[in-house]
Design a protein around this motif. Structure first.
Motif, PDB file in Angstrom:
ATOM      1  N   ALA A   8     -32.709 -49.091 -16.059  1.00  5.58           N
ATOM      2  CA  ALA A   8     -32.223 -48.281 -17.175  1.00  5.58           C
ATOM      3  C   ALA A   8     -32.502 -46.795 -16.917  1.00  5.58           C
ATOM      4  O   ALA A   8     -31.660 -45.935 -17.182  1.00  5.58           O
ATOM      5  N   MET A   9     -33.708 -46.488 -16.358  1.00  2.00           N
ATOM      6  CA  MET A   9     -34.054 -45.086 -16.035  1.00  2.00           C
ATOM      7  C   MET A   9     -33.089 -44.532 -14.986  1.00  2.00           C
ATOM      8  O   MET A   9     -32.665 -43.383 -15.069  1.00  2.00           O
ATOM      9  N   GLN A  10     -32.779 -45.380 -14.008  1.00  7.33           N
ATOM     10  CA  GLN A  10     -31.846 -44.934 -12.953  1.00  7.33           C
ATOM     11  C   GLN A  10     -30.468 -44.625 -13.538  1.00  7.33           C
ATOM     12  O   GLN A  10     -29.845 -43.621 -13.202  1.00  7.33           O
ATOM     13  N   VAL A  11     -30.023 -45.490 -14.429  1.00 11.82           N
ATOM     14  CA  VAL A  11     -28.705 -45.279 -15.059  1.00 11.82           C
ATOM     15  C   VAL A  11     -28.712 -43.956 -15.821  1.00 11.82           C
ATOM     16  O   VAL A  11     -27.790 -43.137 -15.709  1.00 11.82           O
ATOM     17  N   ALA A  12     -29.798 -43.736 -16.591  1.00  9.66           N
ATOM     18  CA  ALA A  12     -29.888 -42.501 -17.373  1.00  9.66           C
ATOM     19  C   ALA A  12     -29.873 -41.285 -16.440  1.00  9.66           C
ATOM     20  O   ALA A  12     -29.205 -40.268 -16.712  1.00  9.66           O
ATOM     21  N   ALA A  13     -30.592 -41.384 -15.306  1.00  8.05           N
ATOM     22  CA  ALA A  13     -30.660 -40.258 -14.365  1.00  8.05           C
ATOM     23  C   ALA A  13     -29.277 -39.970 -13.771  1.00  8.05           C
ATOM     24  O   ALA A  13     -28.860 -38.805 -13.668  1.00  8.05           O
ATOM     25  N   VAL A  14     -28.563 -41.026 -13.421  1.00  7.28           N
ATOM     26  CA  VAL A  14     -27.226 -40.858 -12.828  1.00  7.28           C
ATOM     27  C   VAL A  14     -26.286 -40.202 -13.838  1.00  7.28           C
ATOM     28  O   VAL A  14     -25.569 -39.260 -13.514  1.00  7.28           O
ATOM     29  N   LEU A  15     -26.347 -40.697 -15.090  1.00  7.23           N
ATOM     30  CA  LEU A  15     -25.457 -40.129 -16.117  1.00  7.23           C
ATOM     31  C   LEU A  15     -25.768 -38.652 -16.318  1.00  7.23           C
ATOM     32  O   LEU A  15     -24.865 -37.814 -16.416  1.00  7.23           O
ATOM     33  N   SER A  16     -27.053 -38.331 -16.334  1.00  4.30           N
ATOM     34  CA  SER A  16     -27.455 -36.946 -16.554  1.00  4.30           C
ATOM     35  C   SER A  16     -27.003 -36.046 -15.397  1.00  4.30           C
ATOM     36  O   SER A  16     -26.563 -34.913 -15.608  1.00  4.30           O
ATOM     37  N   LYS A  17     -27.076 -36.573 -14.183  1.00  4.57           N
ATOM     38  CA  LYS A  17     -26.624 -35.802 -13.006  1.00  4.57           C
ATOM     39  C   LYS A  17     -25.128 -35.496 -13.075  1.00  4.57           C
ATOM     40  O   LYS A  17     -24.642 -34.543 -12.473  1.00  4.57           O
ATOM     41  N   ARG A 276     -10.548 -47.408   0.228  1.00  7.59           N
ATOM     42  CA  ARG A 276     -11.165 -48.728   0.453  1.00  7.59           C
ATOM     43  C   ARG A 276     -12.601 -48.752  -0.030  1.00  7.59           C
ATOM     44  O   ARG A 276     -13.255 -49.791  -0.032  1.00  7.59           O
ATOM     45  N   VAL A 277     -13.127 -47.568  -0.422  1.00  6.21           N
ATOM     46  CA  VAL A 277     -14.492 -47.477  -0.927  1.00  6.21           C
ATOM     47  C   VAL A 277     -14.446 -47.590  -2.453  1.00  6.21           C
ATOM     48  O   VAL A 277     -13.670 -46.880  -3.098  1.00  6.21           O
ATOM     49  N   ALA A 278     -15.253 -48.480  -3.022  1.00  6.93           N
ATOM     50  CA  ALA A 278     -15.251 -48.641  -4.478  1.00  6.93           C
ATOM     51  C   ALA A 278     -15.637 -47.320  -5.147  1.00  6.93           C
ATOM     52  O   ALA A 278     -16.511 -46.602  -4.656  1.00  6.93           O
ATOM     53  N   HIS A 279     -14.987 -46.977  -6.226  1.00 10.30           N
ATOM     54  CA  HIS A 279     -15.250 -45.764  -7.010  1.00 10.30           C
ATOM     55  C   HIS A 279     -15.104 -44.478  -6.187  1.00 10.30           C
ATOM     56  O   HIS A 279     -15.795 -43.493  -6.435  1.00 10.30           O
ATOM     57  N   ALA A 280     -14.177 -44.495  -5.210  1.00  8.58           N
ATOM     58  CA  ALA A 280     -13.979 -43.315  -4.352  1.00  8.58           C
ATOM     59  C   ALA A 280     -13.674 -42.061  -5.178  1.00  8.58           C
ATOM     60  O   ALA A 280     -14.171 -40.970  -4.882  1.00  8.58           O
ATOM     61  N   THR A 281     -12.895 -42.219  -6.244  1.00  3.57           N
ATOM     62  CA  THR A 281     -12.507 -41.047  -7.051  1.00  3.57           C
ATOM     63  C   THR A 281     -13.719 -40.465  -7.779  1.00  3.57           C
ATOM     64  O   THR A 281     -13.899 -39.247  -7.826  1.00  3.57           O
ATOM     65  N   PHE A 286     -17.627 -36.504  -9.164  1.00  5.66           N
ATOM     66  CA  PHE A 286     -18.925 -36.350  -9.823  1.00  5.66           C
ATOM     67  C   PHE A 286     -20.123 -36.207  -8.880  1.00  5.66           C
ATOM     68  O   PHE A 286     -21.263 -36.329  -9.325  1.00  5.66           O
ATOM     69  N   THR A 287     -19.857 -35.997  -7.595  1.00  8.70           N
ATOM     70  CA  THR A 287     -20.985 -35.742  -6.689  1.00  8.70           C
ATOM     71  C   THR A 287     -20.606 -34.616  -5.738  1.00  8.70           C
ATOM     72  O   THR A 287     -19.446 -34.226  -5.635  1.00  8.70           O
ATOM     73  N   ASP A 288     -21.611 -34.110  -5.023  1.00  7.75           N
ATOM     74  CA  ASP A 288     -21.350 -33.072  -4.015  1.00  7.75           C
ATOM     75  C   ASP A 288     -21.154 -33.706  -2.649  1.00  7.75           C
ATOM     76  O   ASP A 288     -21.043 -33.005  -1.651  1.00  7.75           O
ATOM     77  N   GLU A 289     -21.146 -35.035  -2.612  1.00  2.00           N
ATOM     78  CA  GLU A 289     -21.117 -35.716  -1.313  1.00  2.00           C
ATOM     79  C   GLU A 289     -19.740 -35.639  -0.653  1.00  2.00           C
ATOM     80  O   GLU A 289     -19.596 -35.990   0.506  1.00  2.00           O
ATOM     81  N   GLY A 290     -18.746 -35.157  -1.435  1.00  2.67           N
ATOM     82  CA  GLY A 290     -17.388 -34.931  -0.943  1.00  2.67           C
ATOM     83  C   GLY A 290     -16.963 -35.880   0.174  1.00  2.67           C
ATOM     84  O   GLY A 290     -17.190 -35.598   1.350  1.00  2.67           O
ATOM     85  N   VAL A 291     -16.384 -37.001  -0.182  1.00  2.00           N
ATOM     86  CA  VAL A 291     -15.945 -37.952   0.841  1.00  2.00           C
ATOM     87  C   VAL A 291     -14.602 -37.491   1.412  1.00  2.00           C
ATOM     88  O   VAL A 291     -13.784 -36.937   0.700  1.00  2.00           O
ATOM     89  N   GLY A 292     -14.370 -37.698   2.689  1.00  2.00           N
ATOM     90  CA  GLY A 292     -13.052 -37.483   3.280  1.00  2.00           C
ATOM     91  C   GLY A 292     -12.725 -36.048   3.651  1.00  2.00           C
ATOM     92  O   GLY A 292     -13.615 -35.249   3.939  1.00  2.00           O
ATOM     93  N   THR A 293     -11.433 -35.727   3.627  1.00  2.00           N
ATOM     94  CA  THR A 293     -10.937 -34.421   4.088  1.00  2.00           C
ATOM     95  C   THR A 293     -10.633 -33.522   2.900  1.00  2.00           C
ATOM     96  O   THR A 293      -9.864 -33.895   2.013  1.00  2.00           O
ATOM     97  N   LEU A 294     -11.234 -32.343   2.910  1.00  3.39           N
ATOM     98  CA  LEU A 294     -10.995 -31.360   1.840  1.00  3.39           C
ATOM     99  C   LEU A 294     -10.058 -30.278   2.359  1.00  3.39           C
ATOM    100  O   LEU A 294     -10.251 -29.757   3.470  1.00  3.39           O
ATOM    101  N   ILE A 295      -9.064 -29.950   1.563  1.00  2.00           N
ATOM    102  CA  ILE A 295      -8.183 -28.824   1.896  1.00  2.00           C
ATOM    103  C   ILE A 295      -8.186 -27.871   0.712  1.00  2.00           C
ATOM    104  O   ILE A 295      -7.916 -28.272  -0.415  1.00  2.00           O
ATOM    105  N   SER A 296      -8.563 -26.613   0.998  1.00  2.00           N
ATOM    106  CA  SER A 296      -8.610 -25.659  -0.108  1.00  2.00           C
ATOM    107  C   SER A 296      -7.903 -24.380   0.310  1.00  2.00           C
ATOM    108  O   SER A 296      -7.526 -24.221   1.459  1.00  2.00           O
ATOM    109  N   ARG A 297      -7.747 -23.492  -0.648  1.00  2.00           N
ATOM    110  CA  ARG A 297      -7.012 -22.267  -0.370  1.00  2.00           C
ATOM    111  C   ARG A 297      -7.766 -21.380   0.596  1.00  2.00           C
ATOM    112  O   ARG A 297      -8.976 -21.346   0.543  1.00  2.00           O
TER     113      ARG A 297
END
Ligand SMILES: Nc1ncnc2c1ncn2[C@@H]1O[C@H](COP(=O)(O)OP(=O)(O)O)[C@@H](O)[C@H]1O
Ligand SMILES: CC(=O)N[C@@H](CCC(=O)OP(=O)(O)O)C(=O)O
Length: 297
Positions: A8-17, A276-281, A286-297
Motif C-alpha cells: 500500500a505504501m508503494q502504491v501511495a509513493a507511485v501515485l504521488s510521484k 509490446r511492453v505493458a503500460h508503455a504509454t 508519467f516517468t522520466d524513463e522515456g522509453v523508445g525514440t524521442l523526436i523533438s523540435r
C-alpha cells in the motif's frame, strides 16, 4: 482489493510521484497511434485500454488513431486476395479497399472502443467518413527512375493522403468526456473511400489539434540502427541519411516521416515506443524513463 502495508505504501509513493506529470499534462491533448502489431495480445490490449481511461480521468485528452495492418492481411489471406506494399503503403485495389474498410472501420475499431468502455471509459469510434472527419485525395508515389529522365509515378490504387482533419468534430467529442477512436479511412470529395496509413493520420490529427505529444506504439523498441541499438533525439538530416542507406525501411518509413512533420508543425514531441511492453504509454507520460525514440523540435 486488500493490500499489505508495504505494498500500500508503494502504491501511495507511485501515485504521488505521478503528481508533477499530471500537473504538466492535464488539459493537454495526446494523440496515440495504436499499431496493428501492438494489439495482438489480449493482456496488452487491456493494459492499453486502462492507460487511456486513466489518462482521461487525470484530465488529459487521449485521441486514439488505430492501425490494423496484420488484421487486414489475415482477412485478405482468407479471401485469397494477394497484397503487397510500396514504401510501407499497401497497394489497394477496389476489392482490397472493401476489406480494409470492413476490418478497420468494423472489427478493429469496435474492438478498441469496446475494450475502453469495459474499463470504464466512454469511447466512440469513427472513420474519416463520419462527419467528413478526414478529407483525403489519392496519393501519388513518385520514384526516381535511373533509366528514364523523368521520375516514374507508381499507381498504388485507393491509397490516400490527408487533405484536412476536422478538429471541430474531435473537440466536440473530447468536450463531452468522450475518447475518440479513429480508423484511418479518408473520404474524397465524391465520397470515395481511401486507405491511409495510420501513422500518417495520427500525425495529421496531432498537428491539427496542436497536440502536446504524438505517441506511436509499435512492435519494436524504437527506431534502431543496423546493430539494433535504439536511436533517439535525431535531427531531420540524420533521419534522411538513415533512409538513404536503407537503415529505415518498410513500416518505419511513414512512422518516422510523420513524427518529423508533426514536430515541425507544432506538436511538442513525438515518440516511437514499444507497444509490446505493458503500460508503455503510462511509462512514457508519467516517468522520466522515456522509453523508445524521442523526436523533438
Ligand atoms: N530502422 C528501423 N528500426 C526499427 N524498425 C524498423 C526499421 N526499419 C524498418 N523497420 C520495421 O518497421 C516495423 C514497424 O512498422 P509496422 O510493421 O508498420 O508497425 P505498426 O503495425 O506498429 O505500424 C518494424 O517491425 C520493423 O520491421
Ligand atoms: C495505405 C496503408 O498501408 N494502409 C494501412 C492501414 C492500416 C495501418 O496503417 O495499420 P498498421 O499501423 O497496423 O500498420 C494498411 O492497409 O495496412
Amino acid at each position: 482489493m486488500a493490500l499489505d502495508r508495504d505494498t500500500a505504501m508503494q502504491v501511495a509513493a507511485v501515485l504521488s510521484k505521478g503528481l508533477p506529470y499530471i500537473q504538466r499534462f492535464t488539459g493537454k491533448t495526446i494523440v496515440v497511434k495504436y499499431g496493428g502489431n501492438a494489439m495482438e495480445n489480449v493482456e496488452l490490449q487491456r493494459s492499453f485500454a486502462r492507460d487511456m481511461v486513466l489518462m482521461k480521468l487525470v484530465g488529459i485528452n487521449p485521441i486514439i488513431v488505430h492501425g490494423g495492418g496484420p488484421q487486414i492481411g489475415e482477412l485478405l489471406d482468407r479471401l485469397q486476395i494477394k497484397s503487397h506494399f510500396v514504401d510501407g503503403m499497401r497497394v489497394t485495389d477496389s476489392e482490397t479497399m472493401d476489406v480494409v474498410e470492413m476490418v478497420l472501420g468494423g472489427r478493429v475499431n469496435k474492438q478498441i472502443v469496446s475494450l475502453i468502455n469495459q474499463q470504464g471509459g466512454k469511447a466512440i469510434g469513427l472513420t474519416g467518413k463520419d462527419a467528413n472527419l478526414i478529407r483525403a485525395r489519392k496519393m501519388e508515389v513518385v520514384k526516381p527512375s535511373p533509366e528514364m529522365s523523368r521520375p516514374e509515378i507508381v499507381d498504388i490504387g485507393h491509397v490516400g493522403e490527408v487533405v484536412k482533419v476536422d478538429s471541430e468534430v474531435i473537440t466536440m467529442l473530447t468536450r463531452s468526456n468522450v475518447i475518440p477512436v479513429i480508423a484511418p479511412i479518408g473520404v474524397g470529395p465524391d465520397g470515395t473511400a481511401y486507405n491511409i496509413n495510420a501513422d500518417i493520420v495520427a500525425g495529421k490529427v496531432a498537428e491539427e489539434l496542436n497536440a502536446e505529444k504524438l505517441i506511436l506504439l509499435t512492435n519494436v523498441s524504437g527506431l534502431q540502427d543496423r546493430q539494433g541499438k535504439v536511436l533517439t533525439g535525431l535531427k531531420s538530416a540524420e533521419v534522411d541519411a538513415l533512409i538513404a542507406d536503407g537503415t529505415i525501411h518498410g513500416g518505419m518509413l511513414p512512422k518516422i516521416r510523420c513524427a518529423l512533420n508533426a514536430v515541425k508543425n507544432g506538436v511538442h514531441t513525438a515518440h516511437i515506443i514499444d507497444g509490446r511492453v505493458a503500460h508503455a504509454t503510462l511509462l512514457e507520460i508519467f516517468t522520466d524513463e522515456g522509453v523508445g525514440t524521442l523526436i523533438s523540435r
